[in-house]
Motif scaffolding. Structure first.
Motif, PDB file in Angstrom:
ATOM      1  N   LEU A  23       0.816  -1.205  -0.009  1.00  0.00           N
ATOM      2  CA  LEU A  23       0.052   0.268   0.013  1.00  0.00           C
ATOM      3  C   LEU A  23       0.874   1.300   0.050  1.00  0.00           C
ATOM      4  CD1 LEU A  23      -2.625  -1.027   2.730  1.00  0.00           C
ATOM      5  CD2 LEU A  23      -2.539  -1.818   0.323  1.00  0.00           C
ATOM      6  N   ILE A  24       0.744   1.917  -1.068  1.00  0.00           N
ATOM      7  CA  ILE A  24       1.385   3.274  -1.185  1.00  0.00           C
ATOM      8  C   ILE A  24       0.345   4.368  -1.015  1.00  0.00           C
ATOM      9  CG2 ILE A  24       3.100   4.873  -2.462  1.00  0.00           C
ATOM     10  CD1 ILE A  24       4.152   2.059  -1.904  1.00  0.00           C
ATOM     11  N   HIS A  25       0.677   5.209   0.019  1.00  0.00           N
ATOM     12  CA  HIS A  25      -0.147   6.222   0.433  1.00  0.00           C
ATOM     13  C   HIS A  25       0.370   7.749   0.076  1.00  0.00           C
ATOM     14  CE1 HIS A  25      -2.194   9.165   3.543  1.00  0.00           C
ATOM     15  NE2 HIS A  25      -3.121   9.004   2.542  1.00  0.00           N
ATOM     16  N   ASN A  26      -0.204   8.467  -0.766  1.00  0.00           N
ATOM     17  CA  ASN A  26      -0.034   9.585  -1.405  1.00  0.00           C
ATOM     18  C   ASN A  26       1.467   9.686  -1.464  1.00  0.00           C
ATOM     19  OD1 ASN A  26      -2.625  10.816  -0.845  1.00  0.00           O
ATOM     20  ND2 ASN A  26      -1.994  11.632   1.134  1.00  0.00           N
ATOM     21  N   GLY A  27       2.146   8.572  -2.432  1.00  0.00           N
ATOM     22  CA  GLY A  27       3.376   8.399  -2.887  1.00  0.00           C
ATOM     23  C   GLY A  27       4.373   8.037  -2.080  1.00  0.00           C
ATOM     24  N   GLU A  28       4.074   7.452  -0.659  1.00  0.00           N
ATOM     25  CA  GLU A  28       4.929   7.044   0.242  1.00  0.00           C
ATOM     26  C   GLU A  28       4.251   5.650   0.703  1.00  0.00           C
ATOM     27  OE1 GLU A  28       5.833   9.450   3.318  1.00  0.00           O
ATOM     28  OE2 GLU A  28       6.394  11.391   1.997  1.00  0.00           O
ATOM     29  N   TRP A  29       5.245   4.926   0.987  1.00  0.00           N
ATOM     30  CA  TRP A  29       4.927   3.312   1.478  1.00  0.00           C
ATOM     31  C   TRP A  29       4.232   3.466   2.930  1.00  0.00           C
ATOM     32  CZ3 TRP A  29       6.325   0.647   5.992  1.00  0.00           C
ATOM     33  CH2 TRP A  29       6.001  -0.796   5.809  1.00  0.00           C
ATOM     34  N   LEU A  30       3.137   2.489   3.164  1.00  0.00           N
ATOM     35  CA  LEU A  30       2.684   2.673   4.216  1.00  0.00           C
ATOM     36  C   LEU A  30       2.673   1.315   4.857  1.00  0.00           C
ATOM     37  CD1 LEU A  30       0.452   4.292   6.075  1.00  0.00           C
ATOM     38  CD2 LEU A  30      -1.287   3.176   4.740  1.00  0.00           C
ATOM     39  N   ARG A  31       2.027   0.243   4.083  1.00  0.00           N
ATOM     40  CA  ARG A  31       2.639  -1.236   4.879  1.00  0.00           C
ATOM     41  C   ARG A  31       2.244  -2.331   3.507  1.00  0.00           C
ATOM     42  NH1 ARG A  31      -3.337  -1.402   7.678  1.00  0.00           N
ATOM     43  NH2 ARG A  31      -2.679   0.564   8.410  1.00  0.00           N
ATOM     44  N   ASP A  32       2.864  -3.192   4.008  1.00  0.00           N
ATOM     45  CA  ASP A  32       2.581  -4.615   2.966  1.00  0.00           C
ATOM     46  C   ASP A  32       1.510  -5.439   3.888  1.00  0.00           C
ATOM     47  OD1 ASP A  32       4.550  -3.829   1.068  1.00  0.00           O
ATOM     48  OD2 ASP A  32       6.027  -5.101   2.216  1.00  0.00           O
ATOM     49  N   ILE A  33       0.765  -6.009   3.090  1.00  0.00           N
ATOM     50  CA  ILE A  33      -0.301  -7.074   3.647  1.00  0.00           C
ATOM     51  C   ILE A  33      -0.186  -8.233   2.741  1.00  0.00           C
ATOM     52  CG2 ILE A  33      -1.727  -5.108   4.711  1.00  0.00           C
ATOM     53  CD1 ILE A  33      -3.762  -5.326   2.388  1.00  0.00           C
ATOM     54  N   HIS A  34      -1.095  -9.322   3.065  1.00  0.00           N
ATOM     55  CA  HIS A  34      -1.085 -10.296   2.388  1.00  0.00           C
ATOM     56  C   HIS A  34      -2.352 -10.972   2.009  1.00  0.00           C
ATOM     57  CE1 HIS A  34       3.110 -10.687   3.709  1.00  0.00           C
ATOM     58  NE2 HIS A  34       3.557 -11.333   2.492  1.00  0.00           N
ATOM     59  N   ALA A  35      -2.584 -11.431   0.689  1.00  0.00           N
ATOM     60  CA  ALA A  35      -3.890 -12.053   0.361  1.00  0.00           C
ATOM     61  C   ALA A  35      -4.025 -13.249   0.985  1.00  0.00           C
ATOM     62  CB  ALA A  35      -3.743 -11.960  -1.349  1.00  0.00           C
ATOM     63  N   SER A  36      -5.401 -13.596   0.647  1.00  0.00           N
ATOM     64  CA  SER A  36      -5.827 -14.758   1.065  1.00  0.00           C
ATOM     65  C   SER A  36      -5.742 -15.841   0.086  1.00  0.00           C
ATOM     66  CB  SER A  36      -7.080 -14.716   1.516  1.00  0.00           C
ATOM     67  OG  SER A  36      -7.498 -13.731   2.738  1.00  0.00           O
ATOM     68  N   ALA A  37      -6.271 -17.169   0.202  1.00  0.00           N
ATOM     69  CA  ALA A  37      -6.024 -18.285  -0.791  1.00  0.00           C
ATOM     70  C   ALA A  37      -6.766 -17.914  -1.798  1.00  0.00           C
ATOM     71  CB  ALA A  37      -6.576 -19.416  -0.028  1.00  0.00           C
ATOM     72  N   ASP A  38      -7.966 -16.931  -1.613  1.00  0.00           N
ATOM     73  CA  ASP A  38      -8.800 -16.709  -2.955  1.00  0.00           C
ATOM     74  C   ASP A  38      -8.204 -15.304  -3.658  1.00  0.00           C
ATOM     75  OD1 ASP A  38      -9.679 -15.400  -0.982  1.00  0.00           O
ATOM     76  OD2 ASP A  38     -11.726 -15.279  -1.557  1.00  0.00           O
ATOM     77  N   GLY A  39      -6.989 -14.818  -2.988  1.00  0.00           N
ATOM     78  CA  GLY A  39      -6.599 -13.628  -3.650  1.00  0.00           C
ATOM     79  C   GLY A  39      -7.102 -12.512  -2.951  1.00  0.00           C
ATOM     80  N   TRP A  40      -8.117 -12.514  -1.749  1.00  0.00           N
ATOM     81  CA  TRP A  40      -8.956 -11.300  -1.330  1.00  0.00           C
ATOM     82  C   TRP A  40      -7.659 -10.596  -0.314  1.00  0.00           C
ATOM     83  CZ3 TRP A  40      -9.588  -9.844   3.650  1.00  0.00           C
ATOM     84  CH2 TRP A  40     -10.223  -8.680   4.115  1.00  0.00           C
ATOM     85  N   TYR A  41      -7.837  -9.509  -0.462  1.00  0.00           N
ATOM     86  CA  TYR A  41      -6.897  -8.686   0.813  1.00  0.00           C
ATOM     87  C   TYR A  41      -7.884  -7.507   1.120  1.00  0.00           C
ATOM     88  CZ  TYR A  41      -5.991  -5.493  -3.162  1.00  0.00           C
ATOM     89  OH  TYR A  41      -6.166  -4.581  -4.313  1.00  0.00           O
ATOM     90  N   GLY A  42      -7.398  -7.048   2.315  1.00  0.00           N
ATOM     91  CA  GLY A  42      -8.260  -5.822   2.887  1.00  0.00           C
ATOM     92  C   GLY A  42      -7.395  -5.307   4.079  1.00  0.00           C
ATOM     93  N   ALA A  43      -7.489  -3.998   4.314  1.00  0.00           N
ATOM     94  CA  ALA A  43      -7.120  -3.293   5.601  1.00  0.00           C
ATOM     95  C   ALA A  43      -8.000  -2.214   5.784  1.00  0.00           C
ATOM     96  CB  ALA A  43      -5.714  -2.709   4.912  1.00  0.00           C
ATOM     97  N   VAL A  44      -7.563  -2.028   7.420  1.00  0.00           N
ATOM     98  CA  VAL A  44      -8.546  -0.831   7.998  1.00  0.00           C
ATOM     99  C   VAL A  44      -7.626   0.239   8.369  1.00  0.00           C
ATOM    100  CG1 VAL A  44     -10.087  -2.570   8.638  1.00  0.00           C
ATOM    101  CG2 VAL A  44      -8.556  -2.236  10.148  1.00  0.00           C
ATOM    102  N   GLU A  45      -8.467   1.277   8.993  1.00  0.00           N
ATOM    103  CA  GLU A  45      -7.669   2.295   9.694  1.00  0.00           C
ATOM    104  C   GLU A  45      -6.643   3.022   8.714  1.00  0.00           C
ATOM    105  OE1 GLU A  45      -8.233   3.731  12.896  1.00  0.00           O
ATOM    106  OE2 GLU A  45     -10.189   2.723  12.684  1.00  0.00           O
ATOM    107  N   LEU A  46      -7.024   3.254   7.476  1.00  0.00           N
ATOM    108  CA  LEU A  46      -6.135   3.859   6.584  1.00  0.00           C
ATOM    109  C   LEU A  46      -6.373   5.257   6.610  1.00  0.00           C
ATOM    110  CD1 LEU A  46      -6.565   1.382   3.670  1.00  0.00           C
ATOM    111  CD2 LEU A  46      -4.757   1.407   5.442  1.00  0.00           C
ATOM    112  N   PRO A  47      -5.464   6.252   6.431  1.00  0.00           N
ATOM    113  CA  PRO A  47      -5.497   7.825   6.439  1.00  0.00           C
ATOM    114  C   PRO A  47      -6.045   7.719   5.065  1.00  0.00           C
ATOM    115  CG  PRO A  47      -3.220   6.961   6.443  1.00  0.00           C
ATOM    116  CD  PRO A  47      -3.822   5.752   6.816  1.00  0.00           C
ATOM    117  N   PRO A  48      -7.021   8.787   4.917  1.00  0.00           N
ATOM    118  CA  PRO A  48      -7.713   9.156   3.614  1.00  0.00           C
ATOM    119  C   PRO A  48      -6.716   9.767   2.455  1.00  0.00           C
ATOM    120  CG  PRO A  48      -8.883  10.182   5.351  1.00  0.00           C
ATOM    121  CD  PRO A  48      -7.514   9.709   6.042  1.00  0.00           C
TER     122      PRO A  48
END
Length: 505
Positions: A451-476
């Motif tokens: 996840l790149i937020h406004n041009g800067e790295w924010l975090r890495d996450i991993h997708a599920s077995a079916d490719g789904w990924y999600g994240a919460v509490e993200l700055p707008p």
């Protein structure tokens, strides 16, 4: 007549005295200032009752009427209704078969959930739908064998990989969903989504049994093979129950389910309140950050609920503090978990779950008073929930339950309270996103997602077995989402995250 005093002056004096008497009398009739303040300034505090499907409470119109009336007379504001017990539906518009019970009014004349929502909302009471997630297939259930029941086609008697239920290390098949099997997760996701689409006026959704049954559970073949592939182990090897990597794998699957259902629910209704009944047994509740991994919740059933509160993938935790007040050791456990909860609300809130059937009226009131009391740092919990409505105190019955509701209203619930408008829901400052990891048009399971937020790295996450990924509490703001394939290929997508909403990629 007194010299120098006119008849007009005497009359005025008599009038003043009469007026003064009236004022004094009215002052005596008026409630004290504390009562006036209570009437005019309700606090925000959850006061809830779990209403289970094993006992009367919502089998017909009359029971729902009685339920809502009792909640109101107690000064409470939230009903947590069990709508899924063992792969069944205690509501009419569902993808799972309607529950069978001899006292449940027929579907053509009664929808328990729809009627409860209508009746409760007319009295200012919120309704949360309570779903048992893991416990699904039980031999005694009349619906096992029904063509639409999940256990008929995916239960313990079905061969792998169509078996979605778990097994023990010793090979005993258990009728609980295994969250390491992707199809079980997808089924629960569909149940939740359909429920929210069908009942848009629902206020909350509540997870129960969002955990494994114990350290020796989780041995569904599909789940084991996924784990072995992820960790480079022989495909058919069988990890030991206490294997640290295997334990973390199962813990991650439970957390992934919580995250996924939270985001899926918020995508349908951003204001829905998502809560979970969480484990407290197995310790005093005095764990430091260093010894929390020794707790039963974390180590035995893989439910890291303080981490869920910190990440923000539940809105409210309801730790099940089912402790007998009259037993000194149990009372110590109750107090310890109060302290633990005040220290671990994270980004969200904690409401204390009371084992009310274990205690007398006065003992329950004593536990409520301590739950409502701030600690030395001023930290206060967000309310209490009774387990259960059927037994709000030891030995209660239909008539004494009513009396207890009046007693609650006269004591610990004397101050009017409305169900909380949680600030992160009512006035959100952060948002969420979800998507399916793809590279060159093909889904990439377990992909790394950056996840790149406004041009800067924010975090890495991993997708599920079916490719789904999600994240919460993200700055707008603007986001670049980079999906990385194991072979190094990448694909980028772009989105905008807004406060309180889910951005779907």
């Amino acid at each position: 007549m007194v010299r120098g005093t006119s008849r007009k002056g005497i009359a005025m004096r008599h009038g003043f005295v009469a007026l003064l008497i009236v004022v004094v009398l009215l002052a005596g009739l008026a409630p004290p200032p504390s009562v006036v303040q209570a009437q005019e300034a309700p606090i925000q505090q959850m006061r809830a009752f779990w209403v289970d499907s094993f006992n009367p409470g919502f089998y017909n119109h009359a029971e729902v009427d009685e339920l809502v009336e009792n909640v109101v007379r107690a000064g409470a504001n939230t009903i947590i209704m069990q709508v899924r017990r063992h792969g069944d539906a205690w509501y009419n518009n569902a993808i799972e078969p309607r529950a069978l019970h001899p006292r449940l009014a027929p579907a053509h004349e009664f929808d328990p959930l729809a009627y409860l929502i209508e009746k409760a909302h007319s009295r200012g009471v919120r309704v949360h739908a309570w779903l048992v997630l893991s416990v699904t297939c039980r031999r005694a259930d009349a619906l096992w064998g029904h063509p639409e029941h999940v256990c008929t086609h995916h239960g313990p008697d079905v061969p792998d990989p169509q078996r979605w239920t778990t097994a023990t290390f010793g090979g005993v098949q258990v009728g609980d969903f295994d969250f390491g099997h992707p199809a079980a997760v997808l089924h629960l996701e569909r149940v939740v989504q359909h429920l929210l689409w069908a009942y848009p006026e629902l206020d909350g959704i509540h997870w129960d049994y969002i955990r494994f049954g114990g350290q020796s559970y989780g041995y569904n073949r599909v789940s084991i093979e996924r784990f072995n592939l992820a960790h480079g182990r022989p495909l058919h090897s069988r990890p030991q129950p206490a294997d640290p990597e295997w334990s973390q794998w199962r813990r991650d699957r439970v957390t992934e389910l919580a995250r996924r259902l939270y985001i899926r629910a918020k995508a349908i209704k951003p204001t829905i309140e998502v809560s979970a009944a969480t484990i407290t047994w197995g310790g005093l509740g005095t764990y430091s950050p260093h010894d929390w991994p020794n707790s039963s919740a974390y180590r035995q059933v893989f439910q890291d609920w303080p981490a869920w509160l910190e990440e923000g993938i539940i809105d409210v935790a309801l730790p099940m503090q089912y402790f007998a007040e009259g037993v000194p050791r149990s009372r110590e456990w109750y107090n310890g978990w109060l302290n633990f909860s005040r220290n671990h609300t994270g980004r969200r809130a904690v409401v204390v779950g009371l084992g009310s059937w274990l205690n007398t009226r006065e003992q329950n009131i004593a536990q409520i008073q301590r739950a409502h009391t701030p600690d030395e740092h001023g930290r206060v919990l967000s309310g209490v929930a009774f387990f259960s409505y059927d037994k709000p105190f030891a030995g209660s019955n239909f008539h004494t339950r009513r009396e207890f509701m009046d007693q609650l209203r006269a004591t610990v619930f004397a101050q009017p309270a409305q169900a909380p408008d949680w600030p992160w829901i009512a006035n959100p400052t952060h948002g969420m996103l979800q998507g399916i990891a793809e590279v060159d048009g093909a889904m990439v399971p377990d992909a790394r997602v950056t996840l790149i937020h406004n041009g800067e790295w924010l975090r890495d996450i991993h997708a599920s077995a079916d490719g789904w990924y999600g994240a919460v509490e993200l700055p707008p703001g603007e986001y670049t989402i980079i999906v990385t394939h194991p072979d190094g290929r990448q694909q980028s997508r772009y989105t905008v995250v807004q406060p309180g909403l889910v951005s779907n990629l």
